[in-house]
Motif scaffolding. Sequence first.
Motif, PDB file in Angstrom:
ATOM      1  N   LYS A 183      43.519  34.129  43.980  1.00  0.00           N
ATOM      2  CA  LYS A 183      44.325  33.129  43.285  1.00  0.00           C
ATOM      3  C   LYS A 183      44.853  32.071  44.245  1.00  0.00           C
ATOM      4  CE  LYS A 183      46.391  34.355  39.585  1.00  0.00           C
ATOM      5  NZ  LYS A 183      47.280  34.960  38.555  1.00  0.00           N
ATOM      6  N   TYR A 204      41.999  29.524  44.419  1.00  0.00           N
ATOM      7  CA  TYR A 204      41.849  28.801  43.147  1.00  0.00           C
ATOM      8  C   TYR A 204      42.723  29.490  42.113  1.00  0.00           C
ATOM      9  CZ  TYR A 204      39.737  26.684  39.008  1.00  0.00           C
ATOM     10  OH  TYR A 204      39.548  26.008  37.827  1.00  0.00           O
ATOM     11  N   HIS A 250      43.455  30.633  39.097  1.00  0.00           N
ATOM     12  CA  HIS A 250      42.903  30.971  37.787  1.00  0.00           C
ATOM     13  C   HIS A 250      43.459  32.333  37.385  1.00  0.00           C
ATOM     14  CE1 HIS A 250      39.968  32.167  34.713  1.00  0.00           C
ATOM     15  NE2 HIS A 250      39.658  30.890  34.605  1.00  0.00           N
ATOM     16  N   GLU A 251      43.701  32.530  36.091  1.00  0.00           N
ATOM     17  CA  GLU A 251      44.315  33.781  35.639  1.00  0.00           C
ATOM     18  C   GLU A 251      43.477  35.014  35.962  1.00  0.00           C
ATOM     19  OE1 GLU A 251      44.866  33.577  31.424  1.00  0.00           O
ATOM     20  OE2 GLU A 251      42.704  33.533  30.972  1.00  0.00           O
ATOM     21  N   ASN A 294      41.939  35.551  38.751  1.00  0.00           N
ATOM     22  CA  ASN A 294      41.936  35.824  40.186  1.00  0.00           C
ATOM     23  C   ASN A 294      43.168  36.619  40.603  1.00  0.00           C
ATOM     24  OD1 ASN A 294      39.509  34.503  40.402  1.00  0.00           O
ATOM     25  ND2 ASN A 294      40.401  32.549  41.014  1.00  0.00           N
ATOM     26  N   PHE A 341      34.956  31.396  38.686  1.00  0.00           N
ATOM     27  CA  PHE A 341      36.395  31.220  38.945  1.00  0.00           C
ATOM     28  C   PHE A 341      36.671  30.948  40.430  1.00  0.00           C
ATOM     29  CE2 PHE A 341      35.922  34.767  35.786  1.00  0.00           C
ATOM     30  CZ  PHE A 341      35.936  33.941  34.678  1.00  0.00           C
ATOM     31  N   ASP A 346      36.969  24.497  39.955  1.00  0.00           N
ATOM     32  CA  ASP A 346      36.711  23.921  38.637  1.00  0.00           C
ATOM     33  C   ASP A 346      35.244  24.137  38.281  1.00  0.00           C
ATOM     34  OD1 ASP A 346      39.315  23.068  38.644  1.00  0.00           O
ATOM     35  OD2 ASP A 346      38.838  21.021  39.250  1.00  0.00           O
ATOM     36  N   LYS A 347      34.992  24.434  37.016  1.00  0.00           N
ATOM     37  CA  LYS A 347      33.675  24.886  36.588  1.00  0.00           C
ATOM     38  C   LYS A 347      32.536  24.029  37.125  1.00  0.00           C
ATOM     39  CE  LYS A 347      30.791  27.395  34.196  1.00  0.00           C
ATOM     40  NZ  LYS A 347      30.485  28.765  34.647  1.00  0.00           N
TER      41      LYS A 347
END
Length: 319
Positions: free
Chosen positions: A202, A205, A207-208, A210, A232, A235-236
């Motif tokens: 996390k 990056y 992200h929930e 991570n 993740f 960004d995609k």
Amino acid sequence: MMNYMDLHKNSYVVDAHSDIPLHMLMEKGRKGSGDILISKHLPLLKQGGVNLVFVNTFENLHPEGSLKEALIEISEVYRQLENTEEAMFIRTKGDLDEAISKNKIGLVLSMEGMEPISNELGLIDVFYELGLRSAMLTWNWRNYFAAGVSEGGGLSRLGKDAILKMEKLGIIVDVSHLNEEGFWDIIDLVKNPIIASHSNAKAVYNHERNLTDEQIKAIAKTGGVIGLNGYFTEDKEKESIESFMKHLEYILKLAGEDHVGLGFDFNEYLGSKGTKDLEDCTKIPIVTKELLNRGYSESTIRKILGENFVRVLKNILPS
């Protein structure tokens, strides 16, 4: 310095998260699909140098439907394994030793969410007899046991009992997809090493899906392993081998070389385009190349590629 392909071929490579059984279920009965494990997945795994893969059941239906789908997925894996000498289920330490000595691809049965169990703890024993050796309590949503990353709340009493039963039986506790409250409930309960089969950092990056630094260190403290996920990482539209390596190196520095592995979650066969340069398992040698180019020792690379997950398996599998 050893050539990266030579190093890869001479290492034991583990992918700790795969949706192959779901693909087999989707293809079951489709005209011309054949034995998809043998015709598609084993060749790709061999091309990528993969020696062992965690194959997970995944269902997102009501409990009865999930139970039926999980049983069909498992039965289909068993059926197709009967038609090949190239792969085998790993249920015991002896099976793992046999797969290694005979150069067979090992399959470890996992469960991505315990929806098939419903609220019947006794079904964990049934799935254990069918070969279940690793499991996540939930996917992204709440069930009888726990809540996933998209919801709040810790483990239920049933969830805590499930963890204790898994530890007693010898089923690896996998915390990927679990929310933080449930994660720390598990840390308070477990005595065996736990894994996050397909999770990233996390701090790199936010992200929930991570893991926080504290979660990463807690997994390492149990003797467990974090499997780096191909998704993740950024960004995609920016996900790439470079962003993947940022997570790998961060967790490697934070947790140490004994607690990092691979859990790509390749699913191009389910319609995903995948991460650039990590679209499917044939691209795994690129990670070996990147690690070697960045100056990591051969012993460290071998641990990341698979030895760390093998250690956890040998710690938990029955004789």
